[in-house]
Enzyme design. Sequence first.
Site, PDB file in Angstrom:
ATOM      1  CG  ASP A  14      36.352  29.567  56.453  1.00 41.31           C
ATOM      2  OD1 ASP A  14      37.347  28.822  56.430  1.00 41.31           O
ATOM      3  OD2 ASP A  14      35.778  29.931  57.500  1.00 41.31           O
TER       4      ASP A  14
ATOM      5  CE  LYS B  87      40.868  29.806  54.013  1.00 45.69           C
ATOM      6  NZ  LYS B  87      39.618  29.778  54.816  1.00 45.69           N
TER       7      LYS B  87
ATOM      8  CG  ASP C  79      35.385  32.284  60.685  1.00 45.73           C
ATOM      9  OD1 ASP C  79      35.571  31.991  61.878  1.00 45.73           O
ATOM     10  OD2 ASP C  79      35.868  31.625  59.749  1.00 45.73           O
TER      11      ASP C  79
END
Length: 247
Positions: A10, A172, A195
């Site tokens: 990320d 994702k 996160d």
Amino acid sequence: MSSYKLLALDMDGTLLDNEHSISQENRRWIAKAREAGITVMLATGRNLPSVMPYFQQLELDGPLVTVNGSDVWLRPGELLQRTLLRPEAVTELVRLARHCEVKFWGHAVEGTFRQDRWPDQEEAFQWFSFAVHSENKENLEWIRRESLRIGAFEISNSHPCNLEFNPPGIHKASGVGKVCEMLGISMDEVIAAGDSINDLALIRAAGLGAAMGNAQEEVKRAADTVAPANTEDGVAVLIQRYIFGLE
């Protein structure tokens, strides 16, 4: 060396610090991982134009996942898979956002549009995702609840005050899974770091799912390990520990 073959990162809150920069330590250890034969890729809610400066800074040359999985790239310029929202669903999401007077934006093939410069006809555009932002949790919960009347969405966030809408089943994890198919590897051979809630499916699906020290609590609970925060070179530490076996 570990048995992991792919590192999926990320960007905001993970690879990037709070000034949206990549630290020297993160850059150095990403380069070492790539030299050791690890595929390093970005998996982000950002669209491709906002990813490219970082992609180039890291001298990456391989796959990436953008707009929370709606686009999967073999490399920039070579699209592997694209999944779009129905334009009429975007029209209805805009109606909900305006009802609550919250900030909203959408990523489309044609660009990113925000509420102050929103196009007149949503059906004229190809939409990857739609998002709203509000510090009023009741507004967010109402929009989430009402969105279910419109149809199926993949709903996540990249910040506790956001709701982000993608086509159903697109996230994702689905994007990185497509990359793994292309590379001939399994998700068990993936380290994934993130996160926020839009990282949750990937963290759960990866062989090693890592939450950053600054991650939302739900993400930490789902992760296999918790790395130092994005301001503490957490990505570099993950690479040292789980790819090179260093402490």
